[in-house]
Write an enzyme that holds these catalytic residues in place. Structure first.
Site, short mmCIF file in Angstrom:
data_model
loop_
_atom_site.label_atom_id
_atom_site.label_comp_id
_atom_site.label_asym_id
_atom_site.label_seq_id
_atom_site.Cartn_x
_atom_site.Cartn_y
_atom_site.Cartn_z
N ARG A 40 0.81 -1.24 0.00
CA ARG A 40 0.00 0.00 0.00
C ARG A 40 0.84 1.28 0.00
NH1 ARG A 40 -3.34 -3.10 3.46
NH2 ARG A 40 -5.11 -3.88 2.27
N LYS A 84 1.73 11.00 -11.94
CA LYS A 84 0.96 9.97 -12.66
C LYS A 84 1.82 8.73 -12.82
CE LYS A 84 -2.34 12.54 -15.45
NZ LYS A 84 -2.72 12.91 -16.83
N GLU A 126 7.11 16.89 -26.21
CA GLU A 126 6.38 17.35 -25.02
C GLU A 126 6.82 18.78 -24.64
OE1 GLU A 126 3.88 15.65 -23.81
OE2 GLU A 126 4.31 13.49 -23.76
N LYS A 164 5.04 22.42 -16.06
CA LYS A 164 4.31 21.24 -15.58
C LYS A 164 3.92 21.42 -14.11
CE LYS A 164 3.31 16.57 -15.65
NZ LYS A 164 3.43 15.31 -16.33
N GLU A 205 -6.35 16.07 -12.18
CA GLU A 205 -6.91 16.27 -13.52
C GLU A 205 -8.43 16.44 -13.51
OE1 GLU A 205 -4.78 14.13 -16.64
OE2 GLU A 205 -6.62 14.07 -17.80
N ARG A 250 -5.43 20.28 -15.77
CA ARG A 250 -4.35 19.32 -16.05
C ARG A 250 -4.59 18.57 -17.36
NH1 ARG A 250 -0.91 15.18 -12.17
NH2 ARG A 250 0.40 14.46 -13.89
N ASN A 279 -2.71 17.12 -21.99
CA ASN A 279 -2.96 16.04 -22.94
C ASN A 279 -3.16 16.54 -24.36
OD1 ASN A 279 -2.99 13.35 -21.82
ND2 ASN A 279 -4.47 14.20 -20.38
N HIS A 288 -2.59 14.28 -27.30
CA HIS A 288 -2.56 12.90 -26.82
C HIS A 288 -3.79 12.09 -27.24
CE1 HIS A 288 0.73 14.55 -24.55
NE2 HIS A 288 0.95 13.44 -23.87
N HIS A 314 -2.20 8.83 -28.30
CA HIS A 314 -2.41 7.56 -27.60
C HIS A 314 -3.08 6.53 -28.50
CE1 HIS A 314 -2.23 9.26 -23.20
NE2 HIS A 314 -1.04 9.06 -23.72
N HIS A 372 6.32 7.54 -27.86
CA HIS A 372 5.23 8.36 -27.31
C HIS A 372 5.32 9.79 -27.85
CE1 HIS A 372 2.29 9.84 -24.48
NE2 HIS A 372 3.16 10.74 -24.04
P1 NAD Z 1 11.23 5.03 -22.68
O1 NAD Z 1 11.19 4.99 -21.23
O2 NAD Z 1 10.81 3.82 -23.43
O3 NAD Z 1 12.70 5.44 -23.14
C1 NAD Z 1 12.99 5.54 -24.51
C2 NAD Z 1 14.21 4.67 -24.91
O4 NAD Z 1 15.40 5.30 -24.42
C3 NAD Z 1 14.20 3.28 -24.31
O5 NAD Z 1 14.74 2.38 -25.24
C4 NAD Z 1 15.13 3.42 -23.12
O6 NAD Z 1 15.73 2.20 -22.72
C5 NAD Z 1 16.17 4.36 -23.67
N1 NAD Z 1 16.92 5.14 -22.69
C6 NAD Z 1 16.46 5.71 -21.57
N2 NAD Z 1 17.40 6.48 -21.01
C7 NAD Z 1 18.50 6.35 -21.77
C8 NAD Z 1 19.80 6.92 -21.71
N3 NAD Z 1 20.14 7.80 -20.79
N4 NAD Z 1 20.68 6.56 -22.67
C9 NAD Z 1 20.33 5.70 -23.67
N5 NAD Z 1 19.12 5.16 -23.78
C10 NAD Z 1 18.21 5.49 -22.85
O7 NAD Z 1 10.32 6.24 -23.26
P2 NAD Z 1 10.16 7.76 -22.80
O8 NAD Z 1 10.00 8.50 -24.05
O9 NAD Z 1 11.16 8.18 -21.81
O10 NAD Z 1 8.75 7.73 -22.03
C11 NAD Z 1 7.56 7.39 -22.67
C12 NAD Z 1 6.57 6.91 -21.64
O11 NAD Z 1 6.30 7.97 -20.71
C13 NAD Z 1 5.24 6.50 -22.20
O12 NAD Z 1 4.85 5.27 -21.64
C14 NAD Z 1 4.29 7.59 -21.74
O13 NAD Z 1 2.98 7.13 -21.57
C15 NAD Z 1 4.92 7.98 -20.45
N6 NAD Z 1 4.55 9.34 -20.01
C16 NAD Z 1 4.10 9.48 -18.74
C17 NAD Z 1 3.78 10.74 -18.26
C18 NAD Z 1 3.36 10.91 -16.82
O14 NAD Z 1 2.92 12.00 -16.48
N7 NAD Z 1 3.51 9.91 -15.98
C19 NAD Z 1 3.94 11.86 -19.08
C20 NAD Z 1 4.41 11.68 -20.38
C21 NAD Z 1 4.73 10.41 -20.83
N1 GLY Z 2 1.48 14.12 -19.26
C1 GLY Z 2 0.15 14.46 -18.83
C2 GLY Z 2 0.04 14.72 -17.37
O1 GLY Z 2 0.98 14.56 -16.62
O2 GLY Z 2 -1.00 15.05 -16.89
#
Ligand code: NAD
Ligand code: GLY
Length: 358
Positions: A117, A139, A181, A223, A233, A237, A241, A244, A248, A261
């Protein structure tokens, strides 16, 4: 080194930004007890795990290395994390460190909220996208076969370390994906910033250190400011998106393979901007500024031909913003100003999708 205090849910979360800011002294300050679990993936482990382990000497550290990729951001990987934590007999005094991009951050964050938890969490984002967006705001979650991030929670970390030295190993394609982004923050909230991004695209693409710190700091502030006003949200917030709704749907239509993404969001932002011109007063020159900025960063703006428009429309129906069965878009009234709109008909969306196919 810059420190931004993110005040949320009665907490004050330090967001520390700079080149080489991760160290034993900086990280250990935010770990309350001995037990630490690092969650990362195969690619990042090879590049950056050793150093992090060095910084954590003296703690009881266990590491879980997951396969790399968005397609592994699912319940089955979450189960693996839970199995690992339970097998190691960790208790509530555990701190989980998410070392990775948005995939690892969202997954490890969700595990930290659900294991016993809730245990402490530290984010060490290693992609540009995670540094400017996903590590901030609480998130967490995983994808479902019907849609992105449909299962998750809100969970804030103890601290966020935005160390730009991690970006030195990040492939250019992933770096550019993160810029999507960043463009979003300009489009929805700050025309001056968007113009700066547009004008300085060459320096930014070359990862000039001053430009990099400026774009990260501006994005983090944008942000933080939105999430502080609307953590869960309920209203503004949702503006984060922008792009998105389509983004998405493209990702889920492709089963989270073959497009990042950020790339999917880039296509989605131009699509939402096109709707905004016709339905929400966005001026053509403002549309052109967005299109031109995305082009300067070589971000994609066409829908991959391997997906049908009907499939995309079907997947848009699972978007989290939808209410009463209506697809909701974030539309711009001008650059820097936006709102939600659920009055766009399926027929209109389908027609416009066809013009966006490559
Ligand atoms: P990812 O985590 O898949 O990373 C992209 C690639 O880069 C992967 O192959 C990873 O292994 C590689 N990588 C990471 N760091 C590295 C480094 N320093 N050197 C070399 N390679 C490296 O993708 P991302 O673009 O970082 O994130 C996308 C995800 O984030 C999606 O799932 C999306 O839904 C999520 N997201 C979440 C929020 C939130 O508010 N929580 C906001 C935006 C996006
Ligand atoms: N990336 C969208 C949010 O954090 O709300």
């Amino acid at each position: 080194m810059k420190k931004i205090l993110f005040k949320i849910a009665g907490k004050s979360i330090p967001i520390i930004i700079g080149d080489g800011i991760c160290s034993k002294a900086s990280i250990s300050k935010y770990i309350d007890y001995k037990d630490v679990a690092i969650i990362t993936n195969t690619k990042i482990a090879k590049l950056h795990l050793k150093n992090l382990e060095k910084y954590l000497k003296g703690f009881n550290v266990k590491v879980l290395i997951l396969p790399d990729g968005e397609k592994y951001k699912n319940i089955s990987s979450l189960n693996k994390v839970h199995d690992f934590l339970i097998k190691n007999k960790f208790n509530r005094n555990l701190t989980i460190i998410a070392l990775g991009g948005g995939v690892i951050g969202d997954l490890a964050g969700f595990a930290s909220d659900t294991f016993l938890r809730g245990v402490n969490l530290i984010h060490i984002p290693t992609t540009l996208l995670a540094q400017v967006d996903s590590s901030i705001g609480g998130k967490t979650g995983v994808n479902h076969k019907y849609g992105k991030n449909l299962i998750g929670s809100f969970k804030h970390p103890m601290a966020i370390f935005i160390d730009t030295s991690y970006l030195k190993t990040l492939p250019q394609k992933e770096y550019i994906s993160g810029l999507s982004e960043v463009v979003k923050y300009g489009a929805i909230g700050n025309k001056v910033f968007l113009k700066w991004l547009n004008k300085n695209s060459k320096l930014i693409l070359a990862r000039d250190s001053g430009s990099l710190i400026k774009l990260i700091t501006n994005s983090v502030k944008a942000k933080v400011s939105v999430v502080q006003k609307d953590e869960k949200e309920s209203n503004i917030r949702a503006h984060l998106n922008f792009g998105h709704t389509l983004g998405h749907a493209i990702e889920s239509s492709l089963n989270y393979k073959g497009i990042s993404h950020g790339e999917a969001v880039s296509i989605g932002m131009l699509f939402a901007s096109a709707i905004s011109v016709e339905k929400s007063d966005l001026k053509i020159d403002e549309f052109n500024l967005i299109e031109n900025t995305l082009a300067n960063f070589s971000l994609p703006v066409r829908i991959p031909s391997s997906i049908t428009c009907a499939k995309i429309l079907q997947n848009m129906a699972y978007d989290k913003k939808n209410k009463q069965g209506k697809i909701n878009f974030v539309l711009l009234t001008s650059i820097g100003s936006c709102g939600l709109n659920d009055h766009i008909s399926d027929r209109y969306i389908l027609g416009l999708l066809k013009t966006f196919q490559s």
